[in-house]
Design an enzyme around this catalytic site. Structure first.
Site, PDB file in Angstrom:
ATOM      1  N   GLN A   9       0.696  -1.432   0.004  1.00 55.93           N
ATOM      2  CA  GLN A   9       0.090  -0.068   0.061  1.00 55.93           C
ATOM      3  C   GLN A   9       0.807   1.276  -0.111  1.00 55.93           C
ATOM      4  OE1 GLN A   9      -3.380  -0.637   2.199  1.00 55.93           O
ATOM      5  NE2 GLN A   9      -4.113   1.359   2.224  1.00 55.93           N
ATOM      6  N   SER A  94       3.433  -6.642   2.657  1.00 56.05           N
ATOM      7  CA  SER A  94       2.352  -6.474   3.146  1.00 56.05           C
ATOM      8  C   SER A  94       0.997  -7.133   2.185  1.00 56.05           C
ATOM      9  CB  SER A  94       1.651  -5.170   3.625  1.00 56.05           C
ATOM     10  OG  SER A  94       0.717  -5.032   4.377  1.00 56.05           O
ATOM     11  N   LEU A  95       0.124  -6.321   1.627  1.00 60.85           N
ATOM     12  CA  LEU A  95      -0.724  -6.735   0.774  1.00 60.85           C
ATOM     13  C   LEU A  95      -0.279  -7.388  -0.273  1.00 60.85           C
ATOM     14  CD1 LEU A  95      -1.944  -5.359  -2.476  1.00 60.85           C
ATOM     15  CD2 LEU A  95      -1.641  -3.385  -0.483  1.00 60.85           C
ATOM     16  N   ARG A 119      -9.799  -7.552   3.277  1.00 57.24           N
ATOM     17  CA  ARG A 119      -8.741  -7.338   4.201  1.00 57.24           C
ATOM     18  C   ARG A 119      -8.858  -5.634   4.473  1.00 57.24           C
ATOM     19  NH1 ARG A 119      -3.110  -6.020   3.540  1.00 57.24           N
ATOM     20  NH2 ARG A 119      -1.817  -7.116   4.915  1.00 57.24           N
ATOM     21  N   HIS A 203      -0.425  -3.210  10.923  1.00 61.99           N
ATOM     22  CA  HIS A 203       0.577  -4.288  11.417  1.00 61.99           C
ATOM     23  C   HIS A 203       0.931  -3.869  13.129  1.00 61.99           C
ATOM     24  CE1 HIS A 203       0.932  -5.945   7.466  1.00 61.99           C
ATOM     25  NE2 HIS A 203       1.290  -4.764   6.910  1.00 61.99           N
ATOM     26  N   GLN A 252       0.069 -12.144   9.651  1.00 61.14           N
ATOM     27  CA  GLN A 252       0.642 -11.069   9.094  1.00 61.14           C
ATOM     28  C   GLN A 252      -0.155  -9.313   9.316  1.00 61.14           C
ATOM     29  OE1 GLN A 252      -0.658  -9.333   5.602  1.00 61.14           O
ATOM     30  NE2 GLN A 252       1.127  -9.788   4.403  1.00 61.14           N
TER      31      GLN A 252
END
Length: 311
Positions: A9, A94-95, A119, A203, A252
């Site tokens: 992101q 991440s994503l 998500r 996170h 995660q």
């Protein structure tokens, strides 16, 4: 050895994918498939904005994935390059880990889009707006960042969210704690602390409701067999068993993105070439982390054509 990596992101921007869609029917088909899976014209938001709509977490996450997979599909179908033949490993920030798993065959494109939409919604809903925040620490290594986070917490959540490279670490937690961290950077010999324009504290442990939501979603749509092994964010280690992948994707959400360690681990295994698909964000981080590697960022049709010649 070669690793294909996928951005996270923050790499979204209005107009993303538009030139590639104009140049390739394969890219257009990817964007249409994602639109159909989500029941929304995400491709129009990607192409035309407005920026604040694209930046919404629930839109940005599937959009970044769709853009990267469009690049990959054009590379594979028009360039004749199969990821499974050319990649030793995949990884994503991440994503981007979901994008990497889609690229490696563990999820279909439609399922990846739906999972990332959920998500994004779950991460946004986990913490009321204004309660959490994030900041980037520039000129900070992991040790300085952790000491700063501990000092700034004062009973609130303040933790390392992303260990990006030897000079950039991101903190996440309660807004007050993050503001204190920014105010304390000089005391810890850190160059700057910059508040990030994000809508939720990703996170960190405040994201537990989102982790629970993803556990349920991944239970219904579990990953399948991987064609190429993955370096996982939360362990910075290689994983190929679908059950382990599923567990790590849940961890995660609240866990640290150990990107710097992942790059070092891939390099130590013998990876000398990194190919970033769909963005130009991870390349500079990789370059600051390891020496003697080749990093290529592939976004446009010209980039794809150049990569085909190299491969």
């Amino acid at each position: 050895m070669r690793a294909f990596v996928f951005p996270g992101q923050g790499s979204q921007k209005v107009g993303m994918g538009a030139d590639l869609a104009e140049a390739s029917v394969i890219a257009r088909e990817v964007f249409e498939e994602v639109d159909d899976a989500l029941g929304q014209k995400l491709s129009a938001i990607m192409r035309e904005g407005p920026e604040e709509t694209l930046t919404l977490t629930e839109n940005a996450q599937p959009a970044i994935m769709a853009n990267a997979i469009a690049v990959l599909r054009v590379l594979e179908k028009e360039g004749g390059i199969a990821l499974a033949d050319k990649a030793s490993f995949v990884a994503g920030h991440s994503l981007g880990e979901y994008t990497a798993l889609c690229a490696a065959g563990a999820f279909t494109l439609a399922d990846t889009a739906r999972l990332l939409k959920l998500r994004g919604q779950a991460m946004q809903a986990a913490v009321p707006v204004g309660v959490g925040s994030m900041c980037a620490l520039l000129g900070a290594d992991i040790d300085k960042a952790q000491k700063l986070a501990s000092a700034a917490a004062e009973g609130e959540v303040c933790t390392v969210a992303n260990d990006n490279d030897p000079t950039q670490v991101v903190l996440s937690g309660h807004k007050g704690a993050i503001e204190r961290a920014i105010g304390l950077v000089k005391d810890f010999e850190i160059k700057r602390g910059v508040a990030l324009p994000v809508s939720a504290p990703f996170h960190c442990t405040l994201m537990q409701p989102a982790a629970d939501a993803m556990a349920e979603a991944l239970g219904k749509t579990p990953p399948g067999t991987l064609w190429v092994p993955l370096y996982a964010n939360v362990t910075a280690a290689v994983v190929s068993d679908p059950a382990d992948v599923q567990r790590l994707l849940v961890e995660q959400v609240c866990g640290r993105v150990r990107w710097r360690e992942s790059v070092i681990a891939m390099h130590a295994t013998g990876v000398k070439t990194f190919v970033e698909l769909g963005g130009k964000v991870l390349g500079p981080m990789i370059g600051r982390t390891v020496n003697d590697v080749t990093v290529t960022s592939v976004v446009s049709m010209a980039d794809i054509e150049a990569l085909v010649k190299e491969l």
